[in-house]
Write a protein that holds these residues in place. Structure first.
Motif, PDB file in Angstrom:
ATOM      1  N   MET A 367       0.802  -1.226  -0.045  1.00  0.00           N
ATOM      2  CA  MET A 367      -0.061   0.032   0.085  1.00  0.00           C
ATOM      3  C   MET A 367       0.774   1.317   0.168  1.00  0.00           C
ATOM      4  SD  MET A 367      -3.152  -0.955   2.700  1.00  0.00           S
ATOM      5  CE  MET A 367      -3.524   0.869   2.851  1.00  0.00           C
ATOM      6  N   ARG A 368       1.967   1.131   0.650  1.00  0.00           N
ATOM      7  CA  ARG A 368       2.989   2.416   0.680  1.00  0.00           C
ATOM      8  C   ARG A 368       3.423   2.568  -0.450  1.00  0.00           C
ATOM      9  NH1 ARG A 368       6.308   4.508   4.667  1.00  0.00           N
ATOM     10  NH2 ARG A 368       6.206   2.851   6.038  1.00  0.00           N
ATOM     11  N   VAL A 369       3.701   1.646  -1.249  1.00  0.00           N
ATOM     12  CA  VAL A 369       4.250   1.678  -2.636  1.00  0.00           C
ATOM     13  C   VAL A 369       3.330   2.303  -3.612  1.00  0.00           C
ATOM     14  CG1 VAL A 369       5.403   0.689  -4.599  1.00  0.00           C
ATOM     15  CG2 VAL A 369       6.024  -0.041  -2.416  1.00  0.00           C
ATOM     16  N   MET A 370       1.843   1.893  -3.330  1.00  0.00           N
ATOM     17  CA  MET A 370       0.870   2.514  -4.031  1.00  0.00           C
ATOM     18  C   MET A 370       0.263   3.773  -3.525  1.00  0.00           C
ATOM     19  SD  MET A 370      -1.892  -0.893  -3.688  1.00  0.00           S
ATOM     20  CE  MET A 370      -1.243  -2.204  -3.345  1.00  0.00           C
TER      21      MET A 370
ATOM     22  N   GLY B 177      13.836   3.568  -6.682  1.00  0.00           N
ATOM     23  CA  GLY B 177      13.454   3.070  -5.339  1.00  0.00           C
ATOM     24  C   GLY B 177      12.161   2.682  -5.192  1.00  0.00           C
ATOM     25  N   GLU B 178      11.977   2.165  -3.801  1.00  0.00           N
ATOM     26  CA  GLU B 178      10.794   1.702  -3.429  1.00  0.00           C
ATOM     27  C   GLU B 178       9.774   2.764  -3.801  1.00  0.00           C
ATOM     28  OE1 GLU B 178       8.878  -0.947  -1.164  1.00  0.00           O
ATOM     29  OE2 GLU B 178      10.232  -1.811  -2.794  1.00  0.00           O
ATOM     30  N   GLU B 179       9.773   3.699  -2.957  1.00  0.00           N
ATOM     31  CA  GLU B 179       8.819   4.976  -3.277  1.00  0.00           C
ATOM     32  C   GLU B 179       9.486   5.969  -4.162  1.00  0.00           C
ATOM     33  OE1 GLU B 179       6.726   6.141   0.382  1.00  0.00           O
ATOM     34  OE2 GLU B 179       8.356   5.007   1.038  1.00  0.00           O
ATOM     35  N   SER B 193       8.696   4.435 -11.129  1.00  0.00           N
ATOM     36  CA  SER B 193       9.731   4.213 -10.299  1.00  0.00           C
ATOM     37  C   SER B 193       9.725   2.771  -9.805  1.00  0.00           C
ATOM     38  CB  SER B 193       9.274   4.940  -8.880  1.00  0.00           C
ATOM     39  OG  SER B 193       8.181   4.446  -8.226  1.00  0.00           O
ATOM     40  N   PHE B 194      10.672   2.301  -9.692  1.00  0.00           N
ATOM     41  CA  PHE B 194      11.208   0.603  -9.428  1.00  0.00           C
ATOM     42  C   PHE B 194      12.386   0.680  -8.620  1.00  0.00           C
ATOM     43  CE2 PHE B 194      12.349   1.902 -13.832  1.00  0.00           C
ATOM     44  CZ  PHE B 194      13.794   1.865 -13.723  1.00  0.00           C
ATOM     45  N   THR B 195      12.535  -0.415  -7.909  1.00  0.00           N
ATOM     46  CA  THR B 195      14.085  -0.818  -7.070  1.00  0.00           C
ATOM     47  C   THR B 195      14.952  -1.421  -8.172  1.00  0.00           C
ATOM     48  OG1 THR B 195      12.737  -2.731  -6.311  1.00  0.00           O
ATOM     49  CG2 THR B 195      13.221  -0.836  -4.926  1.00  0.00           C
ATOM     50  N   ARG B 196      14.153  -2.463  -8.845  1.00  0.00           N
ATOM     51  CA  ARG B 196      14.958  -3.271  -9.945  1.00  0.00           C
ATOM     52  C   ARG B 196      14.194  -3.214 -11.203  1.00  0.00           C
ATOM     53  NH1 ARG B 196      16.090  -8.531  -7.173  1.00  0.00           N
ATOM     54  NH2 ARG B 196      15.623  -9.067  -9.151  1.00  0.00           N
ATOM     55  N   ALA B 197      14.783  -2.933 -12.317  1.00  0.00           N
ATOM     56  CA  ALA B 197      13.933  -2.989 -13.520  1.00  0.00           C
ATOM     57  C   ALA B 197      13.246  -4.027 -13.814  1.00  0.00           C
ATOM     58  CB  ALA B 197      15.003  -2.676 -14.921  1.00  0.00           C
ATOM     59  N   TYR B 285      16.306  11.679 -14.153  1.00  0.00           N
ATOM     60  CA  TYR B 285      16.300  10.374 -13.126  1.00  0.00           C
ATOM     61  C   TYR B 285      16.749  10.760 -12.079  1.00  0.00           C
ATOM     62  CZ  TYR B 285      16.986   8.049 -17.887  1.00  0.00           C
ATOM     63  OH  TYR B 285      16.662   7.685 -19.184  1.00  0.00           O
ATOM     64  N   TYR B 286      16.111   9.893 -11.048  1.00  0.00           N
ATOM     65  CA  TYR B 286      16.411  10.511  -9.565  1.00  0.00           C
ATOM     66  C   TYR B 286      16.986   9.179  -8.899  1.00  0.00           C
ATOM     67  CZ  TYR B 286      15.126  13.275  -5.563  1.00  0.00           C
ATOM     68  OH  TYR B 286      15.147  13.991  -4.233  1.00  0.00           O
ATOM     69  N   VAL B 287      18.215   9.357  -8.311  1.00  0.00           N
ATOM     70  CA  VAL B 287      18.439   8.232  -7.385  1.00  0.00           C
ATOM     71  C   VAL B 287      19.096   8.742  -6.135  1.00  0.00           C
ATOM     72  CG1 VAL B 287      19.503   7.086  -9.580  1.00  0.00           C
ATOM     73  CG2 VAL B 287      20.983   8.275  -8.280  1.00  0.00           C
ATOM     74  N   ALA B 288      19.262   7.663  -5.035  1.00  0.00           N
ATOM     75  CA  ALA B 288      19.493   8.030  -3.938  1.00  0.00           C
ATOM     76  C   ALA B 288      20.642   7.178  -3.234  1.00  0.00           C
ATOM     77  CB  ALA B 288      18.247   8.046  -3.020  1.00  0.00           C
ATOM     78  N   LEU B 289      21.441   8.010  -2.225  1.00  0.00           N
ATOM     79  CA  LEU B 289      22.268   7.248  -1.461  1.00  0.00           C
ATOM     80  C   LEU B 289      22.274   7.478  -0.093  1.00  0.00           C
ATOM     81  CD1 LEU B 289      25.110   5.876  -1.173  1.00  0.00           C
ATOM     82  CD2 LEU B 289      26.412   7.613  -1.647  1.00  0.00           C
ATOM     83  N   GLY B 290      21.711   6.574   0.771  1.00  0.00           N
ATOM     84  CA  GLY B 290      21.546   7.006   2.279  1.00  0.00           C
ATOM     85  C   GLY B 290      22.612   6.683   3.117  1.00  0.00           C
ATOM     86  N   GLY B 291      22.403   7.209   4.476  1.00  0.00           N
ATOM     87  CA  GLY B 291      23.596   6.799   5.465  1.00  0.00           C
ATOM     88  C   GLY B 291      24.344   7.988   5.946  1.00  0.00           C
TER      89      GLY B 291
END
Lengths: 492, 421
Positions: A367-370, B177-179, B193-197, B285-291
C-alpha cells in the motif's frame, strides 16, 4: 421537482445493486451477502450495512501509553545532569536512553499500521472501518511530525467511535485531539504569540474549503484556540496561555474560545457543502475537490446532501442512509466508475477473495508503494482520490500486491507452490465445478461487476474452461490472479 | 561571485570565445538575450534530449568534510579530531584554501577536467534541522514546506506544466527506489519508479505460461477511446505501463561498456546510463544514496560513502563518454542539510544547515561557485547559507531542460551560474 436523492425503487434494487453498495461502503463485494441484502429492499439493505456489528473479538492494538511519557522532575534532572556532564560516557548513555524511546515509538507505529490493516480485513463491521479511513484522510494527521504512536492510535480510536455519528462531534473533538494539536503546532499557540496552523487548516481543509474566509478570520480563530494544548496523553486547556479577549470571526464578535470557533464554522453554509462534497468523493464519485468545478448531477447531488446534513445537524448516518439509497448512487454514471484507493483494493481483495493470513507488514508495504501509508498521509490535505492513485508504477504495485495476497509470491522471488497456503475452491462451494464457464461468469459478475462486456470476459472464461474439464485448484488460482490484473479490477 | 576557475584548455577557449563575441559591442545583458533562443520552439529544440540526473544524499551530508575549508584555521579549531588534515585535502583552489575530502579524488579529477562544479553554502532561510522537514523543503522547492506541503514537489510541478502543454511522456521522470520521492510527485504527473527494472512488470506471469499468455490476451483487447472515461484512463495507463516496462527492461538489460563499482549507487547509475544509452525520452532520473546521518564515529562511514559517490559518478561519466552521450547529461548531488561546525562528543556531528551542492558533466560551469560560508559568523553554531537552493533548481529546469522553473517553484529565482549553456 424530483430529487436525485429519491430512493431507487425496490424493483430495481437487485443483487447487482447490493453488490455495488457493498463495494462502496464495505471495501468489496460478497455475492452471498449481496443476494441476501437484495431481498430486503433498498432501505433495509442500507440500514443493515450501516447498523454496525459486534467488534469485540478483534485483535488488541499493540500500544503502550508510556513510551512517550514525560520525564518526572527527578528523571528530567538526572537527564539534564548527564547530558551536560564532563564525562563523555555519561553523555552517551543519556543520549542512547533517549534514542531507545524514539526507537520504541517508531516500532509502535510500525506495529499499528499492520494492526489497522488487519482490522479492516477481519472486522465484522467493515462500514465502520471504511468510514474511519475517510475521517483519517479528512482530519489528516501524520506520524512523522507527531512522533507519538500512542497519540496516533488514540486519534484513530476516536475517529472510529464517532465515524458514523456526527460531523459536528468530530469537528469539536478534533481541536481537542492531542495528535492533531501536536501535528499542527497548536501547543505553541499562545496568547500574544499565536501559531495559526490549526486555525488555518481547520477552516481551509476541515470545515469550509479554500477561499471561504479571510486571513483576518484565521488570525482571530488562532486567538480563540490559544491555550489548547496537551499534557502527557491528554488534552489540556492552559488558561494562562489563552487569549480571552474579544475576537471577530466570520462576522461574529465575542470572547470566543475554540468551541465557539468550531460552532461558528459549523453554522456556515459552506461547511455543510464542503463536507457533503468530501462524502461524495469518498462514497460516490471521483470528482474535483473544488465545489466550483462541479457540474451536472454531481453538483445537484452535493447541494442536496448538504441540505440533508444541515437538517440533520451534521449527523452522518441519516445522511448516508439517504445518499446510499438514492437513485443517483445506482446510476450508470456512478456504478463501476470509481478508482479504488489502495486500502479498498487490498482490503477488498482480502475480504472478497478470502485470501489467507499473510504478512500484514508486506501487504501494508504494498500500500505504501501504491501511495497510501496508514497513519502517514502525504500532508494535512490527506489523500487524493481517483486518477491520482493510478500511474505506470502504482499499477504494477497494485497488481503485484494482489499476486502476493493470492499466491504468496513476491516480485523477483521464485514461487514456491507450497507457500500458496490458500484454497480458492472455498469460494465456489455453492457452484457446479463441472461447469467452468458458468463458474467463470458468476465470479466475474462478483469480482468485476455484471457490467463487464462479453468480449472482455472471453480470455478469462477460456482460461478457466481450458479443455472444458472440471475446475482444479490451480486453475482457479490462476483465474483469480488474472481477474486482479484486469484494468477493470482497479475500479468499483 | 565566482572564485578562480581551474585553468583548463576547454575553459580558456570557451571563455575567450564568449568574450570576443560580446567585447565592447553590445551590453552584456543584451548579448545574453540575443544568444538565448527567443522562441519556445527554438528553445525546445535546443533543450530536447538533455537529461538531468539527481543524486540525493540522504541523512544530512557533512558538507564541511566534503568540501573542506582547509585554509581556515577555525575549521581545525572547531572540528578537532574530525577535521581532515591539511596535507590530505585534495586542493581545488589553493588561493582560497578550499579542497575535497581525500575519498573524492575521482571528483577532483573531473573538476580539473572541467566536469565538476562545487556550489558552496547552499541552503534556505530559517533552516529546519529535522531530516523530514528539511528534506520536504528541498523536495517541495519551497522554504516554507517544513510547515506543511501538499505532497507535491518541484519536479512534479514542472511536469504538471508540461502535461498541460501536451509535452509529456510516461517516462519523463524515472526514479529508482521503493517509493518515488515527493520531489517527483506532481498533482497529475507521476514518475515511473522501481527498485530493480526486472521487477517493473507483472509478477503473476511467472506462475505458469498459460497465465502469462492469458494476461497478454487481456491487454491486447484494450482500446482506450475517450479522455474522460475512468475505465479508458486505466486502460491507457495499463498500456503505458506495459510499454514503459518493456522499454525500461530492455534498456537496462544492456551491458555497460565500462566498469561500475559494485555498490548501491554504482548499480543505480549503471541502470541510468543504460536507459540514457537506449535514448528513453526521460528528462530527469532520480537516485539516492543513504546513510549520511553520522552522529557517531563519523570518519569511517563518511569516507566509505564519499568513496561510493565519487567512484560511481566517475564511472557514470566514463560510460557516458564511451557511448557518446555525456554532453547531454548534467548530474546534481545534494543533501537536505550539512552538519554543525563543531563535532559532538561521539566523534560525530549533529544536524546543521547549509552545505555544498555538486554538479557534474561536460556542460557545467566548472569551478567553485560562491564563497565558503564563514566559520565564525554563525547562526546558533551553524553556517549561514549564501546560495538559495532554488537558484540551482532554476538553472537546471530553465536553462538546462527548458522546463518552466517559475511554475515549478511558484516564483522566479535568478538562475545560479552553474552551467555553460
Amino acid at each position: 421537482m424530483p430529487s436525485l436523492l429519491s430512493p431507487i425503487p425496490d424493483a430495481r434494487f437487485g443483487p447487482a445493486q447490493a453488490r455495488h453498495l457493498l463495494c462502496r461502503v464495505a471495501f468489496g463485494p460478497d455475492r452471498v451477502r449481496a443476494a441476501r441484502l437484495s431481498e430486503l429492499g433498498v432501505h433495509q439493505a442500507v440500514e443493515t450495512v450501516l447498523a454496525g456489528a459486534d467488534t469485540s473479538g478483534l485483535p488488541e492494538p499493540p500500544v503502550d501509553p508510556d513510551v512517550r511519557r514525560p520525564f518526572t522532575r527527578e528523571e528530567q534532572q538526572a537527564y539534564r545532569q548527564a547530558i551536560n556532564s564532563e564525562d563523555p560516557e555519561l553523555r552517551k548513555k543519556a543520549r542512547e536512553a533517549r534514542q531507545a524511546f524514539d526507537r520504541k515509538d517508531r516500532q509502535m507505529i510500525r506495529d499499528l499500521q499492520p494492526w489497522w490493516l488487519e482490522r479492516m480485513m477481519l472486522t465484522p463491521d467493515p462500514t465502520q472501518e471504511f468510514a474511519t479511513l475517510f475521517w483519517h484522510g479528512h482530519f489528516a494527521t501524520g506520524y512523522q511530525p507527531v512522533r507519538d504512536a500512542y497519540l496516533m492510535w488514540r486519534q484513530n480510536e476516536a475517529l472510529r467511535r464517532y465515524s458514523l455519528d456526527s460531523f459536528a462531534t468530530l469537528a469539536r473533538y478534533i481541536v481537542h485531539d492531542p495528535a492533531m494539536i501536536k501535528y499542527l503546532n497548536n501547543h505553541q499557540n499562545r496568547r500574544g504569540k499565536p501559531n495559526e496552523n490549526l486555525a488555518r487548516e481547520l477552516m481551509e481543509l476541515f470545515t469550509l474549503g479554500e477561499g471561504m474566509y479571510r486571513e483576518s478570520d484565521i488570525k482571530e480563530g488562532a486567538r480563540a484556540l490559544t491555550g489548547y494544548t496537551f499534557s502527557d496523553n491528554d488534552f489540556s486547556f492552559n488558561e494562562r496561555q489563552h487569549d480571552d479577549g474579544s475576537k471577530t470571526i466570520l462576522g461574529k464578535r465575542g470572547k470566543f474560545d475554540g468551541e465557539d470557533f468550531v460552532g461558528i464554522l459549523l453554522k456556515q453554509r459552506a461547511c455543510a457543502r464542503y463536507i457533503a462534497l468530501k462524502l461524495y468523493r469518498h462514497y460516490v464519485a471521483d470528482v474535483s475537490d473544488r465545489y466550483e468545478d462541479l457540474e451536472g448531477s454531481a453538483k445537484l447531488v452535493v447541494d442536496q446532501v448538504a441540505r440533508v446534513l444541515r437538517s440533520n445537524k451534521y449527523a452522518i448516518r441519516p445522511t448516508l442512509r439517504t445518499l446510499l439509497a438514492s437513485d443517483h448512487f445506482y446510476s450508470d454514471a456512478v456504478v463501476g466508475r470509481k478508482i479504488k484507493s489502495p486500502a479498498q483494493l487490498v482490503v477488498g481483495t482480502a475480504r472478497s477473495m478470502r485470501t489467507p493470513k499473510r504478512s500484514m507488514v508486506r501487504q501494508h508495504e504494498g500500500m505504501r508503494v501504491m501511495g497510501q501509508t496508514l497513519f502517514e498521509p502525504p500532508s494535512v490535505a490527506g489523500w487524493g482520490v481517483g486518477r491520482s492513485w493510478i500511474n505506470t508504477s502504482t499499477l504494477y504495485a497494485r497488481q503485484n500486491t494482489c499476486v502476493y495476497m493470492l499466491t504468496g509470491k513476491s516480485p523477483g522471488r521464485k514461487w514456491n507452490k507450497k507457500g500458496v497456503n490458500y484454497d480458492p475452491m472455498r469460494l465456489i462451494t455453492d457452484l457446479d465445478k463441472g461447469d467452468p464457464r458458468g463458474v467463470a461468469n458468476v465470479l466475474i459478475d462478483e469480482q468485476l461487476g455484471p457490467g463487464l462486456p462479453a468480449e472482455r470476459r472471453v480470455p478469462l472464461i477460456d482460461f478457466l474452461a481450458e479443455g472444458d474439464k472440471a475446475i482444479t485448484r490451480d486453475r482457479l488460482l490462476g483465474f483469480l490472479t488474472l481477474v486482479t490484473a484486469m484494468p477493470e479490477y482497479q475500479l468499483c | 561571485m565566482t572564485e578562480k576557475l581551474p585553468f583548463t584548455r576547454r575553459e580558456f577557449l570557451q571563455g575567450s570565445l564568449a568574450l570576443m563575441s560580446t567585447l565592447g559591442t553590445v551590453p552584456g545583458f543584451l548579448a545574453h538575450a540575443s544568444a538565448a533562443p527567443n522562441t519556445a520552439a527554438a528553445r525546445g529544440a535546443l533543450t530536447a534530449g538533455r537529461t538531468l540526473v539527481i543524486i540525493q544524499l540522504s541523512g544530512g551530508n557533512d558538507g564541511l568534510n566534503t568540501v573542506v575549508p582547509a585554509g581556515m584555521d577555525d575549521y581545525y579549531r572547531q572540528r578537532g579530531g574530525l577535521a581532515i588534515p591539511a596535507g590530505e585535502v585534495l586542493t581545488l583552489d589553493d588561493r582560497v584554501g578550499i579542497g575535497l575530502h581525500p575519498a573524492l579524488r575521482p571528483i577532483q579529477e573531473m573538476y580539473l577536467e572541467g566536469q565538476a562544479t562545487v556550489v558552496q553554502g547552499v541552503g534556505y532561510p530559517n533552516p529546519n534541522r529535522s531530516h523530514f522537514a528539511s528534506m520536504d523543503v528541498w523536495h517541495a522547492g519551497d522554504s516554507r514546506a517544513a510547515d506543511g506541503h501538499r505532497g507535491v514537489g518541484w519536479i512534479g510541478r514542472a511536469f504538471d506544466q508540461e502535461l498541460r502543454r501536451g509535452r509529456s511522456d510516461s517516462l519523463s521522470c524515472v526514479t529508482i527506489g521503493e517509493e518515488a520521492p515527493m520531489a517527483t510527485q506532481g498533482r497529475e504527473a507521476k514518475p515511473v519508479s522501481f527498485t530493480r527494472a526486472d521487477l517493473f512488470s507483472w509478477s503473476g506471469k511467472d506462475l505458469h505460461d498459460q497465465v502469462a499468455s492469458a494476461y497478454d490476451g487481456l491487454h491486447e483487447g484494450l482500446a482506450p477511446a475517450s479522455n474522460d472515461d475512468p475505465v479508458d484512463f486505466v486502460f491507457r495507463t495499463a498500456l503505458d505501463a506495459r510499454a514503459a516496462s518493456t522499454r525500461v527492461r530492455r534498456a537496462v538489460a544492456r551491458d555497460s561498456q565500462t566498469d561500475f563499482p559494485n555498490n548501491g549507487l554504482g548499480r543505480q547509475l549503471r541502470a541510468v546510463s543504460s536507459m540514457i544509452a537506449a535514448e528513453l525520452p526521460t528528462r530527469i532520473y532520480y537516485v539516492a544514496l543513504g546513510g549520511f546521518d553520522t552522529h557517531a564515529n563519523q570518519a569511517g562511514t563518511h569516507n566509505r560513502l564519499l568513496d561510493q559517490l565519487a567512484t560511481s559518478v566517475r564511472a557514470f561519466y566514463r560510460e557516458l563518454e564511451a557511448i557518446g552521450q555525456s554532453e547531454r547529461v548534467v548530474t546534481m548531488a545534494f543533501s537536505e542539510f550539512g552538519r554543525r561546525v563543531k563535532g559532538n562528543g561521539s566523534n560525530g556531528t549533529d544536524h546543521g544547515t547549509a552545505g555544498p551542492v555538486l554538479l557534474f558533466g561536460p556542460k557545467v560551469r566548472a569551478g567553485l561557485i560562491g564563497s565558503h560560508p564563514s566559520l565564525t559568523d554563525l547562526d546558533n553554531g551553524d553556517l549561514k547559507f549564501r546560495v538559495d537552493f532554488r537558484s540551482i533548481y532554476s538553472a537546471l529546469l530553465d536553462d538546462w531542460l527548458g522546463l518552466d522553473a517559475r511554475a515549478a517553484l511558484g516564483q522566479r529565482f535568478r538562475s545560479a551560474p552553474v552551467l555553460e549553456v
